[in-house]
Motif scaffolding. Structure first.
Motif, mmCIF file in Angstrom:
data_model
loop_
_atom_site.group_PDB
_atom_site.id
_atom_site.type_symbol
_atom_site.label_atom_id
_atom_site.label_comp_id
_atom_site.label_asym_id
_atom_site.label_seq_id
_atom_site.Cartn_x
_atom_site.Cartn_y
_atom_site.Cartn_z
ATOM 1 N N TYR A 282 -42.156 -41.709 -4.599
ATOM 2 C CA TYR A 282 -41.340 -41.056 -3.586
ATOM 3 C C TYR A 282 -41.294 -39.551 -3.837
ATOM 4 O O TYR A 282 -41.344 -39.086 -4.973
ATOM 5 N N LEU B 235 -29.742 -48.742 -8.000
ATOM 6 C CA LEU B 235 -29.251 -49.670 -6.978
ATOM 7 C C LEU B 235 -27.830 -50.117 -7.272
ATOM 8 O O LEU B 235 -27.508 -50.518 -8.389
ATOM 9 N N GLY C 235 -30.027 -35.232 -11.644
ATOM 10 C CA GLY C 235 -31.016 -35.265 -12.703
ATOM 11 C C GLY C 235 -31.542 -36.654 -13.024
ATOM 12 O O GLY C 235 -32.321 -36.814 -13.965
ATOM 13 N N GLN C 236 -31.107 -37.653 -12.254
ATOM 14 C CA GLN C 236 -31.558 -39.025 -12.490
ATOM 15 C C GLN C 236 -32.155 -39.621 -11.222
ATOM 16 O O GLN C 236 -31.972 -39.098 -10.121
ATOM 17 N N GLY C 237 -32.856 -40.715 -11.394
ATOM 18 C CA GLY C 237 -33.370 -41.440 -10.239
ATOM 19 C C GLY C 237 -32.291 -42.294 -9.610
ATOM 20 O O GLY C 237 -31.269 -42.581 -10.235
ATOM 21 N N PRO C 238 -32.484 -42.694 -8.362
ATOM 22 C CA PRO C 238 -31.513 -43.569 -7.703
ATOM 23 C C PRO C 238 -31.344 -44.883 -8.459
ATOM 24 O O PRO C 238 -32.312 -45.446 -8.960
ATOM 25 N N SER D 27 -35.936 -51.490 -5.734
ATOM 26 C CA SER D 27 -36.769 -50.684 -6.611
ATOM 27 C C SER D 27 -35.985 -50.168 -7.811
ATOM 28 O O SER D 27 -34.815 -49.800 -7.690
ATOM 29 N N PHE E 2 -40.462 -39.212 -7.713
ATOM 30 C CA PHE E 2 -39.955 -40.386 -8.427
ATOM 31 C C PHE E 2 -40.981 -41.506 -8.365
ATOM 32 O O PHE E 2 -41.501 -41.819 -7.286
ATOM 33 N N TYR F 75 -27.754 -46.974 -3.002
ATOM 34 C CA TYR F 75 -28.120 -46.451 -4.308
ATOM 35 C C TYR F 75 -27.154 -45.323 -4.682
ATOM 36 O O TYR F 75 -26.665 -44.584 -3.836
ATOM 37 N N PHE G 169 -36.086 -47.082 -10.341
ATOM 38 C CA PHE G 169 -36.669 -45.751 -10.296
ATOM 39 C C PHE G 169 -36.769 -45.110 -11.675
ATOM 40 O O PHE G 169 -35.942 -45.367 -12.557
ATOM 41 N N GLY G 170 -37.780 -44.254 -11.834
ATOM 42 C CA GLY G 170 -37.813 -43.348 -12.967
ATOM 43 C C GLY G 170 -36.817 -42.217 -12.731
ATOM 44 O O GLY G 170 -36.202 -42.140 -11.656
ATOM 45 N N ASP G 171 -36.685 -41.343 -13.707
ATOM 46 C CA ASP G 171 -35.691 -40.273 -13.597
ATOM 47 C C ASP G 171 -36.188 -39.031 -12.879
ATOM 48 O O ASP G 171 -35.448 -38.058 -12.735
ATOM 49 N N TYR H 269 -29.882 -51.248 1.455
ATOM 50 C CA TYR H 269 -29.590 -50.951 0.051
ATOM 51 C C TYR H 269 -28.638 -49.753 -0.029
ATOM 52 O O TYR H 269 -28.748 -48.805 0.738
ATOM 53 N N GLN I 266 -39.270 -48.760 1.642
ATOM 54 C CA GLN I 266 -37.874 -48.428 1.865
ATOM 55 C C GLN I 266 -37.768 -47.059 2.508
ATOM 56 O O GLN I 266 -38.442 -46.125 2.093
#
Lengths: 117, 112
Positions: free
Chosen positions: B36, A45, A40-43, B100, B89, A35, B102-104, A33, A106
């Motif tokens: 995570y 994809l 300030g944000q999540g990964p 996946s 996360f 990403y 993800f949340g922030d 993967y 992962q």
């Protein structure tokens, strides 16, 4: 067991230039993967490979981003031309998946921090 | 459309206290919910994960509570330590897809 390797760790380029990132997954992991993680944000994809085939690239900006995994092992993600909003950390992850055995843990590499000026 | 919403954005806890981070999801097809932990300059590392057929999973000081009907799940960190200070996360995925969402993230600071 060696982890997911990524290079370079840091890259600074000017807008409209091109850049490439490399990833080597954990040995034996068929799924890879890429990403994008904006500060300030999540990964998020970008693309998922199963061996050397693309499983999901629905969120890849295909006008400027491309990725390949030619031999089903390591992978390259390219951006051409880069925009300011591409500044982010690019994470590579891999997971084991073989036939009907589905294991979704992962494992992430350390990422490449890209700054576009 | 954000499919996984995480709160709070940041959390400060005293050493020895309990840290609680919450997540809510929308897609009922999700069937794998990992958490995570990410330290600065590192990639996310899997901490603990749960499937929706159980309501709770505990590993050491870390517990996931899962409420399928409410489409919510949470991470509890008992006896929080300064070394737990990191960004956490939540994520959700489907069995077939593997990827996946993800949340922030929640930045946790544990004060000594």
């Amino acid at each position: 067991e060696a982890g997911v390797a990524q290079s370079p760790r840091y890259k600074i380029i000017e807008k409209r230039q091109s850049v490439a990132f490399w990833c080597n997954p954990i040995s034996g992991h068929a799924t890879l993967y890429w990403y994008q993680q904006i500060l300030g944000q999540g990964p998020k994809l970008l693309i998922q490979f199963q061996n050397n085939g693309v499983v999901d690239d629905s969120q890849l900006p295909k006008d400027r981003f491309s990725a390949e995994r030619l031999k089903g092992v390591d992978s390259t993600l390219k951006i051409q031309p880069a925009k300011l909003e591409d500044s982010a950390v690019y994470l590579c992850a891999s997971s084991f998946r073989s036939g009907t055995v589905k294991v979704y843990e992962q494992y992430f590499g350390p990422g490449t921090r890209l700054t576009v000026t | 459309q954000q499919q996984v919403k995480q709160s709070p954005q940041s959390l400060i806890v005293q050493k020895g206290g309990i840290s609680i981070i919450n997540c809510a999801y929308e897609n009922t097809a999700f069937d794998y919910f990992p958490w995570y932990q990410q330290f600065p300059g590192k990639g996310p590392a899997l901490l603990i994960a749960i499937r929706p057929d159980v309501s709770e999973k505990k590993e050491g000081r870390f517990t996931i509570s899962f409420n399928k009907s409410a489409k919510q799940f949470s991470l509890h960190i008992m006896d929080s330590q300064p070394g737990d200070s990191a960004t956490y996360f939540c994520a959700a995925s489907t069995t077939n897809a593997g990827k996946s969402t993800f949340g922030d993230g929640t930045t946790l600071t544990v004060k000594p």
